[in-house]
Design a protein around this motif. Structure first.
Motif: not given
Length: 420
Positions: A331-335, A326-327, A252-255
Motif C-alpha cells: 500500500l505504497q500510495r496510502q503510505a 502499509l508498504r 483523507d486517510f481512514k482505517v
C-alpha cells in the motif's frame, strides 16, 4: 452438564455443556465431544455492554492421547436496563461478531504473510457466535494464556503504551486492505459507539447534571482560576462538538478504528519476544481516522509521565510502524499520502476527543474498581449514584494532577475557546 461450584453467580440456563461443546467444535472440529467435561463456570468482570462468563472445560481432540484444559470467555447481551441495554441492542454485537468472525482473521492473515515468524495475533481467538437464546460470542480466555490487564486505577507506562501503539499501527494498516469490502459500506460501520447523537441526548439528559458544582471546588486551585470562564462555556457544548468532528471525519486517510481503545480493553504478556499485546471488546469498531483511536487511548490510559514527556515520540513510533506495515502490504500510495506531519495535523483536528475523554472517561479510569459506578439509567437512583461517583473522581489528587498538566495544553491549541 457437570458440577458448578455453589459460590459461582447465577448462570443463564442456555450456557450449558451442549453450548460449550458446540463452541469448541466451531474452533476445532476435531474435538471429541464425548470427552468434554465442564470444570468451572462463573461470571467475571467484563465491559459495560455485556455479561461475561468464564468457562473451563477438560477435553481432548481426536488423535490426542492426553486430555487438556481449555478456558473460554462467553459474552452475552447485558441484563441491565436503560441506556446501556439500548446501546447494546443497537448493533454492537453485530459489529463484534463481524470483528471476530471475519475482520480480525482477515487482518491477521494479511499480517502473518508479511511478518512471518514474528507475527502475533491482534486479538483473542474466536470460537463461536449466535443469536439464540441471546446474542453471544465465545472467545479465547487470554488470562489462561498468561495475559493480564494492568491493575485497576493504574495508568500505562511508556513501554506499555509503545507496545499498544505498535499493535494498533499493525491493525490500522492491515484494515486498509479490507475497507473496499461491501459489508463495510453499511451505515453501522460508519457510526461510533462512543461519539454519537445517542451520546449527546443521554449526556445532556442525564449525566450533564453531575457537573453542577464541579468548577466551584476547582476555583480554589490557583492553577485553575484562569480557565473557569472557558470551562463553564465549554461544558455546554463540548459533547456536540466532539460528535460532529467524529461523524464528519473530514480526513483523507481512514482505517477501521477500535473505537473504545483504553487500557481495560488491552491485555499484556511478557515473554522471550518482549511485551505482547492483545486487544479485545471490538463493539465500537468503525471507519474513521487513526487520530480518533490515538487521542482516545492517550487521554484515557497513559500515565501522566507519558503525557508530559513521551507523547510525540510515541506518535512517531506508531507512525513508523504504520508506514512500514502499509508498504509491506503493498500500500505504497496510502503510505506516501500519510506522512507524520499529516498525522500530527489530524491529531489537532480531533483534539476535542482529548478534551471530552479527559473530563469524562479519565476520572472514571483512574477510579475504576474503587467506587460503585452507576450504569443502569433506568434506576431511580442513577443520577444520585452518578453524581456521587463523579464528585469523588474529580477530587482525586491524581486526576487533578492530570488536569493541571492538560488544561494549558488544551488552551494553547484553542480547544477551550468558544467556537463562533
Amino acid at each position: 452438564m457437570g458440577t458448578v461450584p455453589d459460590e459461582q453467580k447465577a448462570i443463564p440456563s442456555w450456557l450449558d455443556r451442549a453450548f460449550i461443546v458446540s463452541a469448541l467444535k466451531c474452533g476445532d472440529p476435531t474435538v471429541d465431544e464425548s470427552s468434554v467435561q465442564l470444570k468451572s463456570m462463573g461470571q467475571v468482570g467484563g465491559g459495560l455492554l455485556s455479561e461475561t462468563y468464564r468457562v473451563v472445560a477438560q477435553l481432548h481432540s481426536l488423535g490426542e492421547s492426553h486430555e487438556r484444559e481449555t478456558s473460554v470467555i462467553v459474552k452475552s447481551s447485558p441484563t441491565v436496563g436503560g441506556f446501556i441495554k439500548e446501546l447494546a441492542d443497537s448493533g454492537v454485537f453485530t459489529k463484534e461478531t463481524v470483528a471476530y468472525g471475519s475482520f480480525l482473521p482477515a487482518m491477521d492473515a494479511a499480517l502473518e504473510t508479511i511478518e512471518g515468524e514474528s507475527w502475533r495475533p491482534l486479538a483473542p481467538k474466536f470460537y463461536h457466535h449466535g443469536s439464540q437464546p441471546t446474542s453471544f460470542l465465545v472467545v479465547e480466555d487470554l488470562d489462561a494464556s498468561g495475559f493480564h490487564k494492568v491493575a485497576q486505577g493504574v495508568s500505562l507506562d511508556v513501554d506499555q503504551c509503545r507496545a499498544v501503539l505498535r499493535n494498533l499501527a499493525r491493525m490500522h494498516a492491515a484494515s486498509v486492505t479490507l475497507l473496499d469490502d461491501q459489508q463495510y459500506n453499511e451505515k453501522l460501520f460508519h457510526q461510533s459507539l462512543i461519539f454519537s447523537r445517542r451520546l449527546v441526548d443521554t449526556f445532556q439528559d442525564k449525566n450533564q447534571r453531575y457537573a453542577d458544582g464541579t468548577f466551584d471546588f476547582l476555583e480554589h486551585y490557583t492553577w485553575f482560576q484562569k480557565y473557569v470562564h472557558k470551562m463553564e462555556k465549554l461544558s455546554t457544548r463540548f459533547v456536540g462538538e466532539v460528535v460532529d468532528v467524529v461523524e464528519q471525519c473530514q480526513v483523507d486517510f481512514k482505517v477501521m478504528v477500535h473505537g473504545d481503545l483504553h487500557k481495560n480493553n488491552v491485555m499484556f504478556r511478557e515473554d522471550s519476544d518482549g511485551l505482547q499485546v492483545r486487544f479485545y471488546d471490538f463493539q465500537g469498531i468503525h471507519i474513521g481516522s487513526p487520530a480518533e483511536d490515538l487521542q482516545y487511548f492517550f487521554h484515557t490510559s497513559a500515565s501522566l509521565e507519558v503525557m508530559r514527556d513521551h507523547t510525540q515520540g510515541l506518535l512517531a513510533d506508531y507512525h513508523a510502524v504504520l508506514q512500514g506495515t502499509l508498504r509491506a502490504l503493498g500500500l505504497q500510495r496510502q503510505a506516501d499520502g500519510y506522512p507524520l506531519e499529516q498525522l500530527l495535523r489530524d491529531m489537532d483536528h480531533f483534539g476535542m476527543i482529548a478534551v471530552f475523554v479527559s473530563f469524562t472517561m479519565l476520572p472514571f479510569m483512574l477510579n475504576f474498581g474503587e467506587m460503585e459506578f452507576a450504569i443502569d439509567t433506568s434506576d431511580d437512583q442513577f443520577e444520585v449514584k452518578s453524581k456521587k461517583f463523579y464528585e469523588k473522581s474529580w477530587r482525586n489528587d491524581r486526576y487533578l494532577a492530570y488536569l493541571q498538566h492538560l488544561l494549558p495544553v488544551f488552551d494553547s491549541k484553542g480547544l477551550l475557546d468558544q467556537k463562533v
